[in-house]
Design a protein around this motif. Sequence first.
Motif, PDB file in Angstrom:
ATOM      1  N   ALA A  34       0.839  -1.201   0.000  1.00 31.61           N
ATOM      2  CA  ALA A  34       0.000   0.000   0.000  1.00 31.61           C
ATOM      3  C   ALA A  34       0.873   1.250   0.000  1.00 31.61           C
ATOM      4  O   ALA A  34       0.581   2.242  -0.675  1.00 31.61           O
ATOM      5  N   GLY A  35       1.972   1.213   0.760  1.00 29.39           N
ATOM      6  CA  GLY A  35       2.913   2.338   0.768  1.00 29.39           C
ATOM      7  C   GLY A  35       3.548   2.535  -0.603  1.00 29.39           C
ATOM      8  O   GLY A  35       3.696   3.665  -1.094  1.00 29.39           O
ATOM      9  N   GLU A  36       3.924   1.415  -1.214  1.00 25.84           N
ATOM     10  CA  GLU A  36       4.500   1.495  -2.568  1.00 25.84           C
ATOM     11  C   GLU A  36       3.461   2.033  -3.543  1.00 25.84           C
ATOM     12  O   GLU A  36       3.771   2.825  -4.444  1.00 25.84           O
ATOM     13  N   LEU A  37       2.218   1.554  -3.354  1.00 29.48           N
ATOM     14  CA  LEU A  37       1.143   2.014  -4.219  1.00 29.48           C
ATOM     15  C   LEU A  37       0.931   3.518  -4.071  1.00 29.48           C
ATOM     16  O   LEU A  37       0.781   4.241  -5.061  1.00 29.48           O
ATOM     17  N   GLU A  38       0.956   4.019  -2.856  1.00 28.84           N
ATOM     18  CA  GLU A  38       0.808   5.454  -2.621  1.00 28.84           C
ATOM     19  C   GLU A  38       1.981   6.226  -3.231  1.00 28.84           C
ATOM     20  O   GLU A  38       1.813   7.298  -3.799  1.00 28.84           O
ATOM     21  N   ARG A  39       3.184   5.660  -3.066  1.00 26.40           N
ATOM     22  CA  ARG A  39       4.373   6.300  -3.645  1.00 26.40           C
ATOM     23  C   ARG A  39       4.260   6.344  -5.165  1.00 26.40           C
ATOM     24  O   ARG A  39       4.532   7.361  -5.801  1.00 26.40           O
ATOM     25  N   LEU A  40       3.820   5.229  -5.758  1.00 26.55           N
ATOM     26  CA  LEU A  40       3.647   5.195  -7.210  1.00 26.55           C
ATOM     27  C   LEU A  40       2.548   6.156  -7.647  1.00 26.55           C
ATOM     28  O   LEU A  40       2.679   6.839  -8.666  1.00 26.55           O
ATOM     29  N   GLN A  41       1.473   6.207  -6.861  1.00 27.95           N
ATOM     30  CA  GLN A  41       0.392   7.132  -7.195  1.00 27.95           C
ATOM     31  C   GLN A  41       0.887   8.577  -7.116  1.00 27.95           C
ATOM     32  O   GLN A  41       0.558   9.404  -7.967  1.00 27.95           O
ATOM     33  N   GLY A  42       1.705   8.881  -6.122  1.00 25.81           N
ATOM     34  CA  GLY A  42       2.298  10.221  -6.001  1.00 25.81           C
ATOM     35  C   GLY A  42       3.206  10.526  -7.181  1.00 25.81           C
ATOM     36  O   GLY A  42       3.210  11.638  -7.714  1.00 25.81           O
ATOM     37  N   ARG A  43       3.944   9.520  -7.593  1.00 31.54           N
ATOM     38  CA  ARG A  43       4.851   9.688  -8.755  1.00 31.54           C
ATOM     39  C   ARG A  43       4.029   9.938 -10.019  1.00 31.54           C
ATOM     40  O   ARG A  43       4.353  10.796 -10.830  1.00 31.54           O
ATOM     41  N   ILE A  44       2.948   9.168 -10.174  1.00 26.71           N
ATOM     42  CA  ILE A  44       2.063   9.362 -11.333  1.00 26.71           C
ATOM     43  C   ILE A  44       1.475  10.765 -11.314  1.00 26.71           C
ATOM     44  O   ILE A  44       1.452  11.460 -12.338  1.00 26.71           O
ATOM     45  N   ASP A  45       1.019  11.185 -10.159  1.00 21.90           N
ATOM     46  CA  ASP A  45       0.436  12.530 -10.041  1.00 21.90           C
ATOM     47  C   ASP A  45       1.462  13.607 -10.389  1.00 21.90           C
ATOM     48  O   ASP A  45       1.137  14.590 -11.077  1.00 21.90           O
ATOM     49  N   SER A  46       2.702  13.436  -9.932  1.00 21.32           N
ATOM     50  CA  SER A  46       3.733  14.437 -10.236  1.00 21.32           C
ATOM     51  C   SER A  46       4.079  14.436 -11.723  1.00 21.32           C
ATOM     52  O   SER A  46       4.302  15.499 -12.317  1.00 21.32           O
TER      53      SER A  46
END
Length: 153
Positions: A34-46
Amino acid sequence: MLRRNHILPALFLGLFVFSSGNAQLSDEERAIKAGELERLQGRIDSIVAERNEVRSRYDQVQQTLRATERKIGTFVQELDQLKRQLRKQDRQLQKLLKQQQKLQLDVESQRELLGEQVRAAYMIGRQEYLKLLLNQQDPVVMGRVMAYYKYFN
């Protein structure tokens, strides 16, 4: 290295694989995922935000370029118009110079004729009026010479 337009599909594929394997994981692994998913989602958003910013700058540059091209087009039209006016004025100048030369030649010939007439008047003025009358045999010529004599005197 992946190009920018290939990053988003790869991230979505990773998310899909990550989420499908998530059912078999423990709570700790799920928290990590879930943490990785949030990090990836943050990366996608950026990346999406960066892409939007780049697109916005690109659109601004395109608008500036179009405006500049319109101005250049206007300047080119004005330059063409000025060139046409210059050619027209050059033709008028050449015409006027030729006219000036012709008029100068006319003035010169008129001066010569005037000089001849002044000499003739001087010669007529030296002769006496009665002598002029007696020397003329043709009455038409005599009338004209008398008119000249009166005019010059």
